[in-house]
Structure formats: structure tokens, C-alpha cells
Design a protein around this motif. Sequence first.
Motif, PDB file in Angstrom:
ATOM      1  N   ASN A 179       0.834  -1.201   0.000  1.00 42.09           N
ATOM      2  CA  ASN A 179       0.000   0.000   0.000  1.00 42.09           C
ATOM      3  C   ASN A 179       0.869   1.252   0.000  1.00 42.09           C
ATOM      4  O   ASN A 179       1.884   1.308   0.691  1.00 42.09           O
ATOM      5  N   LEU A 180       0.461   2.251  -0.764  1.00 45.94           N
ATOM      6  CA  LEU A 180       1.166   3.530  -0.791  1.00 45.94           C
ATOM      7  C   LEU A 180       0.427   4.542   0.075  1.00 45.94           C
ATOM      8  O   LEU A 180      -0.781   4.463   0.235  1.00 45.94           O
ATOM      9  N   LYS A 181       1.176   5.491   0.633  1.00 43.94           N
ATOM     10  CA  LYS A 181       0.608   6.584   1.402  1.00 43.94           C
ATOM     11  C   LYS A 181       0.973   7.890   0.709  1.00 43.94           C
ATOM     12  O   LYS A 181       2.045   8.017   0.149  1.00 43.94           O
ATOM     13  N   VAL A 182       0.067   8.841   0.780  1.00 42.28           N
ATOM     14  CA  VAL A 182       0.335  10.175   0.255  1.00 42.28           C
ATOM     15  C   VAL A 182       1.068  10.938   1.351  1.00 42.28           C
ATOM     16  O   VAL A 182       0.625  10.964   2.500  1.00 42.28           O
ATOM     17  N   ILE A 183       2.210  11.535   0.988  1.00 41.72           N
ATOM     18  CA  ILE A 183       2.963  12.288   1.998  1.00 41.72           C
ATOM     19  C   ILE A 183       3.085  13.773   1.650  1.00 41.72           C
ATOM     20  O   ILE A 183       3.542  14.558   2.454  1.00 41.72           O
ATOM     21  N   LYS A 184       2.636  14.155   0.435  1.00 41.64           N
ATOM     22  CA  LYS A 184       2.783  15.556   0.052  1.00 41.64           C
ATOM     23  C   LYS A 184       1.674  15.960  -0.912  1.00 41.64           C
ATOM     24  O   LYS A 184       1.326  15.220  -1.824  1.00 41.64           O
ATOM     25  N   TYR A 185       1.108  17.140  -0.664  1.00 42.09           N
ATOM     26  CA  TYR A 185       0.163  17.778  -1.572  1.00 42.09           C
ATOM     27  C   TYR A 185       0.776  19.112  -2.000  1.00 42.09           C
ATOM     28  O   TYR A 185       1.462  19.758  -1.205  1.00 42.09           O
ATOM     29  N   GLN A 186       0.514  19.506  -3.250  1.00 39.05           N
ATOM     30  CA  GLN A 186       1.016  20.793  -3.714  1.00 39.05           C
ATOM     31  C   GLN A 186      -0.076  21.498  -4.506  1.00 39.05           C
ATOM     32  O   GLN A 186      -0.697  20.902  -5.388  1.00 39.05           O
ATOM     33  N   CYS A 187      -0.314  22.782  -4.193  1.00 41.78           N
ATOM     34  CA  CYS A 187      -1.308  23.588  -4.887  1.00 41.78           C
ATOM     35  C   CYS A 187      -0.790  23.953  -6.272  1.00 41.78           C
ATOM     36  O   CYS A 187       0.343  24.442  -6.413  1.00 41.78           O
ATOM     37  N   GLU A 188      -1.598  23.707  -7.293  1.00 42.71           N
ATOM     38  CA  GLU A 188      -1.211  24.050  -8.668  1.00 42.71           C
ATOM     39  C   GLU A 188      -1.160  25.556  -8.879  1.00 42.71           C
ATOM     40  O   GLU A 188      -0.435  26.046  -9.733  1.00 42.71           O
ATOM     41  N   GLU A 189      -1.938  26.317  -8.117  1.00 44.79           N
ATOM     42  CA  GLU A 189      -2.030  27.762  -8.291  1.00 44.79           C
ATOM     43  C   GLU A 189      -0.867  28.508  -7.648  1.00 44.79           C
ATOM     44  O   GLU A 189      -0.162  29.268  -8.296  1.00 44.79           O
ATOM     45  N   CYS A 190      -0.664  28.285  -6.344  1.00 46.32           N
ATOM     46  CA  CYS A 190       0.319  29.091  -5.613  1.00 46.32           C
ATOM     47  C   CYS A 190       1.564  28.321  -5.190  1.00 46.32           C
ATOM     48  O   CYS A 190       2.507  28.911  -4.684  1.00 46.32           O
ATOM     49  N   GLY A 191       1.555  27.011  -5.379  1.00 45.48           N
ATOM     50  CA  GLY A 191       2.722  26.214  -5.025  1.00 45.48           C
ATOM     51  C   GLY A 191       2.815  25.811  -3.563  1.00 45.48           C
ATOM     52  O   GLY A 191       3.796  25.193  -3.151  1.00 45.48           O
ATOM     53  N   THR A 192       1.816  26.183  -2.758  1.00 43.45           N
ATOM     54  CA  THR A 192       1.834  25.788  -1.350  1.00 43.45           C
ATOM     55  C   THR A 192       1.947  24.273  -1.243  1.00 43.45           C
ATOM     56  O   THR A 192       1.279  23.544  -1.972  1.00 43.45           O
ATOM     57  N   GLU A 193       2.827  23.829  -0.346  1.00 43.58           N
ATOM     58  CA  GLU A 193       3.013  22.388  -0.148  1.00 43.58           C
ATOM     59  C   GLU A 193       2.585  22.000   1.260  1.00 43.58           C
ATOM     60  O   GLU A 193       2.858  22.709   2.221  1.00 43.58           O
ATOM     61  N   ILE A 194       1.891  20.874   1.344  1.00 43.85           N
ATOM     62  CA  ILE A 194       1.462  20.329   2.630  1.00 43.85           C
ATOM     63  C   ILE A 194       2.021  18.924   2.707  1.00 43.85           C
ATOM     64  O   ILE A 194       1.773  18.098   1.828  1.00 43.85           O
ATOM     65  N   THR A 195       2.817  18.678   3.736  1.00 43.40           N
ATOM     66  CA  THR A 195       3.372  17.340   3.899  1.00 43.40           C
ATOM     67  C   THR A 195       2.815  16.710   5.161  1.00 43.40           C
ATOM     68  O   THR A 195       2.425  17.396   6.102  1.00 43.40           O
ATOM     69  N   GLY A 196       2.736  15.412   5.148  1.00 42.67           N
ATOM     70  CA  GLY A 196       2.203  14.673   6.287  1.00 42.67           C
ATOM     71  C   GLY A 196       2.074  13.206   5.910  1.00 42.67           C
ATOM     72  O   GLY A 196       2.677  12.740   4.941  1.00 42.67           O
ATOM     73  N   ASN A 197       1.275  12.507   6.642  1.00 40.38           N
ATOM     74  CA  ASN A 197       1.059  11.089   6.415  1.00 40.38           C
ATOM     75  C   ASN A 197      -0.436  10.902   6.187  1.00 40.38           C
ATOM     76  O   ASN A 197      -1.191  10.746   7.137  1.00 40.38           O
ATOM     77  N   PHE A 198      -0.881  10.947   4.921  1.00 36.84           N
ATOM     78  CA  PHE A 198      -2.297  10.941   4.591  1.00 36.84           C
ATOM     79  C   PHE A 198      -2.733   9.565   4.096  1.00 36.84           C
ATOM     80  O   PHE A 198      -2.018   8.903   3.352  1.00 36.84           O
ATOM     81  N   GLU A 199      -3.922   9.140   4.518  1.00 36.68           N
ATOM     82  CA  GLU A 199      -4.506   7.883   4.052  1.00 36.68           C
ATOM     83  C   GLU A 199      -5.227   8.134   2.730  1.00 36.68           C
ATOM     84  O   GLU A 199      -5.786   9.204   2.509  1.00 36.68           O
ATOM     85  N   LEU A 200      -5.227   7.118   1.877  1.00 36.05           N
ATOM     86  CA  LEU A 200      -6.015   7.198   0.651  1.00 36.05           C
ATOM     87  C   LEU A 200      -7.472   6.918   0.995  1.00 36.05           C
ATOM     88  O   LEU A 200      -7.764   6.089   1.855  1.00 36.05           O
ATOM     89  N   GLU A 201      -8.393   7.617   0.322  1.00 40.06           N
ATOM     90  CA  GLU A 201      -9.802   7.326   0.553  1.00 40.06           C
ATOM     91  C   GLU A 201     -10.139   5.963  -0.064  1.00 40.06           C
ATOM     92  O   GLU A 201      -9.380   5.427  -0.866  1.00 40.06           O
ATOM     93  N   ASP A 202     -11.262   5.413   0.331  1.00 40.12           N
ATOM     94  CA  ASP A 202     -11.639   4.054  -0.088  1.00 40.12           C
ATOM     95  C   ASP A 202     -11.633   3.874  -1.606  1.00 40.12           C
ATOM     96  O   ASP A 202     -11.143   2.872  -2.113  1.00 40.12           O
TER      97      ASP A 202
END
Length: 124
Positions: free
Chosen positions: A15-38
Motif C-alpha cells: 500500500n502507498l501513502k500520500v505524503i505531500k500535496y502541492q497547490c497548482e495555483e500558488c505552489g503551497t506544499e502540505i506534507t504529512g502522512n495521509f490515508e487514501l480514501e476508499d
Amino acid sequence: MPKYRLAKCPVCGGNLKVIKYQCEECGTEITGNFELEDFARLTDQQLIFLKTFIKTRGNLSELQKELGISYPTAKARLEEVAIALGYESEEVDNREKTLEILEKIEKGDITPEEAKEILKKYKK
């Protein structure tokens, strides 16, 4: 061609986990340990089936025609999607109900004839 989500590791199948999100508009990055939805955990085949199921408004006859599959295959794939989304198997549920009925017969709570009528209702 768009890149779709990965739910399983292409190397080991884990299983893979999402660890980073990035906004396409402003480039803001959010890192963490996110679960995938069902739904992100479904295979491509399961997603195609689910989309077709919704498109045909749950009409298994139309779904069969669209996907070129038999009724038993359609039922099996629907069961597979339900299990992948975390719902109990109907087969397990029916087996448990049958065992409950058999226990009631053993205890004398119901007669075999009553059990037969109850089981007929489950089959519908």
C-alpha cells in the motif's frame, strides 16, 4: 494523458501513502502522512465497473451489455467492489444468518418448517 493515482507500490505491491500535496495555483506544499480514501484503493478494473454501474443506474442487464459480461460475472464483480470498499461479503452474512437459524432449531425456538420459510425470505 492524465496521471491517475497509485494505490499500490509498482515494485512490491504494498500500500502507498500520500505524503505531500502541492497547490497548482500558488505552489503551497502540505506534507504529512495521509490515508487514501476508499475509492482510491480500488483497482482500475473495479473503478471501470463502478463507473459503468453508476452510468447504467445499477441496472445489471445494461451493465452486462456495456461490459460484455455475464450476470454471474457482474454479480461477482459487484461483490468484489463492495468487499474492496470494506463491506462484509453477502455470502458471509448469509452463512451467519443460516447458522443463527440452525441454532434456533437446535434450541427448539423454531421448527424446521419455520426455518424453511425464513430461509426463503433471505433468498429473495
